[in-house]
Scaffold this motif. Structure first.
Motif, mmCIF file in Angstrom:
data_model
loop_
_atom_site.group_PDB
_atom_site.id
_atom_site.type_symbol
_atom_site.label_atom_id
_atom_site.label_comp_id
_atom_site.label_asym_id
_atom_site.label_seq_id
_atom_site.Cartn_x
_atom_site.Cartn_y
_atom_site.Cartn_z
ATOM 1 N N GLY A 39 0.784 -1.229 0.000
ATOM 2 C CA GLY A 39 0.000 0.000 0.000
ATOM 3 C C GLY A 39 0.814 1.275 0.000
ATOM 4 N N GLY A 40 2.078 1.195 -0.317
ATOM 5 C CA GLY A 40 2.902 2.399 -0.391
ATOM 6 C C GLY A 40 4.372 2.081 -0.480
ATOM 7 N N GLY A 41 5.138 3.110 -0.721
ATOM 8 C CA GLY A 41 6.585 2.992 -0.831
ATOM 9 C C GLY A 41 7.147 4.280 -1.373
ATOM 10 N N HIS A 42 8.452 4.291 -1.543
ATOM 11 C CA HIS A 42 9.098 5.523 -1.988
ATOM 12 C C HIS A 42 10.261 5.179 -2.911
ATOM 13 N N PHE A 43 10.157 5.569 -4.170
ATOM 14 C CA PHE A 43 11.254 5.453 -5.123
ATOM 15 C C PHE A 43 12.101 6.711 -5.008
ATOM 16 N N VAL A 44 13.410 6.546 -4.908
ATOM 17 C CA VAL A 44 14.333 7.679 -4.905
ATOM 18 C C VAL A 44 15.371 7.426 -5.990
ATOM 19 N N THR A 45 15.481 8.344 -6.927
ATOM 20 C CA THR A 45 16.461 8.254 -8.004
ATOM 21 C C THR A 45 17.417 9.429 -7.884
ATOM 22 N N VAL A 46 18.691 9.159 -8.057
ATOM 23 C CA VAL A 46 19.673 10.237 -8.095
ATOM 24 C C VAL A 46 20.037 10.453 -9.555
ATOM 25 N N ALA A 47 19.672 11.622 -10.062
ATOM 26 C CA ALA A 47 20.012 12.000 -11.435
ATOM 27 C C ALA A 47 21.209 12.945 -11.344
ATOM 28 N N SER A 48 21.081 14.143 -11.835
ATOM 29 C CA SER A 48 22.157 15.132 -11.802
ATOM 30 C C SER A 48 21.615 16.448 -12.331
ATOM 31 N N ILE A 49 22.278 17.511 -11.979
ATOM 32 C CA ILE A 49 21.949 18.800 -12.586
ATOM 33 C C ILE A 49 22.140 18.703 -14.097
ATOM 34 N N GLY A 50 22.971 17.748 -14.524
ATOM 35 C CA GLY A 50 23.187 17.510 -15.952
ATOM 36 C C GLY A 50 21.925 17.091 -16.680
ATOM 37 N N ALA A 51 20.921 16.627 -15.954
ATOM 38 C CA ALA A 51 19.633 16.294 -16.579
ATOM 39 C C ALA A 51 18.907 17.554 -17.033
ATOM 40 N N HIS A 52 19.258 18.684 -16.452
ATOM 41 C CA HIS A 52 18.542 19.937 -16.696
ATOM 42 C C HIS A 52 19.408 21.002 -17.364
ATOM 43 N N ARG A 53 20.731 20.765 -17.385
ATOM 44 C CA ARG A 53 21.658 21.755 -17.961
ATOM 45 C C ARG A 53 22.803 21.023 -18.639
ATOM 46 N N VAL A 54 22.940 21.227 -19.917
ATOM 47 C CA VAL A 54 24.000 20.583 -20.691
ATOM 48 C C VAL A 54 25.118 21.592 -20.914
ATOM 49 N N VAL A 55 26.343 21.155 -20.676
ATOM 50 C CA VAL A 55 27.515 21.995 -20.919
ATOM 51 C C VAL A 55 28.423 21.274 -21.919
ATOM 52 N N PRO A 56 29.391 21.973 -22.519
ATOM 53 C CA PRO A 56 30.277 21.323 -23.487
ATOM 54 C C PRO A 56 30.904 20.041 -22.928
ATOM 55 N N THR A 57 30.972 19.039 -23.728
ATOM 56 C CA THR A 57 31.509 17.690 -23.464
ATOM 57 C C THR A 57 30.597 16.836 -22.581
ATOM 58 N N SER A 58 29.399 17.313 -22.236
ATOM 59 C CA SER A 58 28.550 16.534 -21.320
ATOM 60 C C SER A 58 27.285 15.969 -21.953
ATOM 61 N N ALA A 59 27.140 16.018 -23.253
ATOM 62 C CA ALA A 59 25.879 15.627 -23.889
ATOM 63 C C ALA A 59 25.471 14.193 -23.576
ATOM 64 N N VAL A 60 26.384 13.256 -23.675
ATOM 65 C CA VAL A 60 26.040 11.852 -23.418
ATOM 66 C C VAL A 60 25.734 11.650 -21.940
ATOM 67 N N TYR A 61 26.583 12.186 -21.081
ATOM 68 C CA TYR A 61 26.346 12.113 -19.637
ATOM 69 C C TYR A 61 24.987 12.726 -19.291
ATOM 70 N N SER A 62 24.717 13.912 -19.821
ATOM 71 C CA SER A 62 23.441 14.583 -19.543
ATOM 72 C C SER A 62 22.258 13.774 -20.058
ATOM 73 N N ALA A 63 22.419 13.106 -21.195
ATOM 74 C CA ALA A 63 21.340 12.269 -21.728
ATOM 75 C C ALA A 63 21.002 11.128 -20.762
ATOM 76 N N THR A 64 22.021 10.533 -20.144
ATOM 77 C CA THR A 64 21.747 9.446 -19.200
ATOM 78 C C THR A 64 21.019 9.974 -17.972
ATOM 79 N N LYS A 65 21.397 11.144 -17.514
ATOM 80 C CA LYS A 65 20.754 11.722 -16.325
ATOM 81 C C LYS A 65 19.348 12.214 -16.641
ATOM 82 N N TYR A 66 19.148 12.740 -17.851
ATOM 83 C CA TYR A 66 17.797 13.126 -18.256
ATOM 84 C C TYR A 66 16.897 11.899 -18.341
ATOM 85 N N ALA A 67 17.441 10.798 -18.838
ATOM 86 C CA ALA A 67 16.649 9.558 -18.913
ATOM 87 C C ALA A 67 16.189 9.136 -17.525
#
Length: 140
Positions: A41-69
C-alpha cells in the motif's frame, strides 16, 4: 562533466554502454520494487540523477542524456502511480566521487578540477535519499 563522446567530430560507431545501463537499470529497479509497494500500500522510489539532466555543458551531452533519462523515467512514474507511492528525483551538482579520475578528455578534465572545488559531499546526497534533510537544503 564526463562524456564518453568528448567531441562531435569523433563519434563512436556504437553507443557507449552507460546509455542502456542507465535506462535499463532504472526500469528494472522500478519493475522489481513496484509489486512490493503495491502489495504493502505504499513505498518511496528515490532516483539520483544530476543537474546535468537539466543543464547541458560542453563535453557533457552523453552524460546529460543518461541523467535526463533517469529524471524522465521517474517523473513519468510519479505522474502515473497511485497515491501512497512516492517518487523523488535528486538532481545534485558535482558530487565528490571517483568520476574525475576516469575523465581523459583534456578540456573536460580541466573543467572537472574547477567543478570539484565546489563539490557536494556524497554523504549529503545519501542523507537526502534517506529523507534526512529538508528538500530546501542547498549545498555549495
Amino acid at each position: 562533466m564526463h562524456s564518453s563522446w568528448p567531441r562531435w567530430s569523433a563519434l563512436p560507431a556504437r553507443a557507449p554502454p552507460i546509455l542502456p545501463r542507465t535506462w535499463w537499470g532504472t526500469l528494472h529497479g522500478i519493475a522489481a520494487a513496484l509489486p512490493h509497494f503495491r502489495r504493502q500500500g505504499g513505498g518511496h522510489f528515490v532516483t539520483v540523477a544530476s543537474i546535468g539532466a537539466h543543464r547541458v555543458v560542453p563535453t557533457s551531452a552523453v552524460y546529460s542524456a543518461t541523467k535526463y533519462a533517469a529524471w524522465a523515467i521517474t517523473e513519468g512514474l510519479r505522474q502515473e502511480l497511485e497515491p501512497g507511492i512516492r517518487v523523488t528525483t535528486i538532481s545534485p551538482g558535482v558530487v565528490e566521487s571517483e568520476l574525475a579520475a576516469s575523465i581523459t578528455e583534456p578540456g573536460a578534465k580541466e573543467a572537472m578540477r574547477t567543478y570539484r572545488a565546489v563539490s557536494i559531499p556524497a554523504d549529503a546526497i545519501a542523507g537526502l535519499a534517506r529523507g534526512g534533510n529538508s528538500s530546501r537544503t542547498r549545498y555549495r
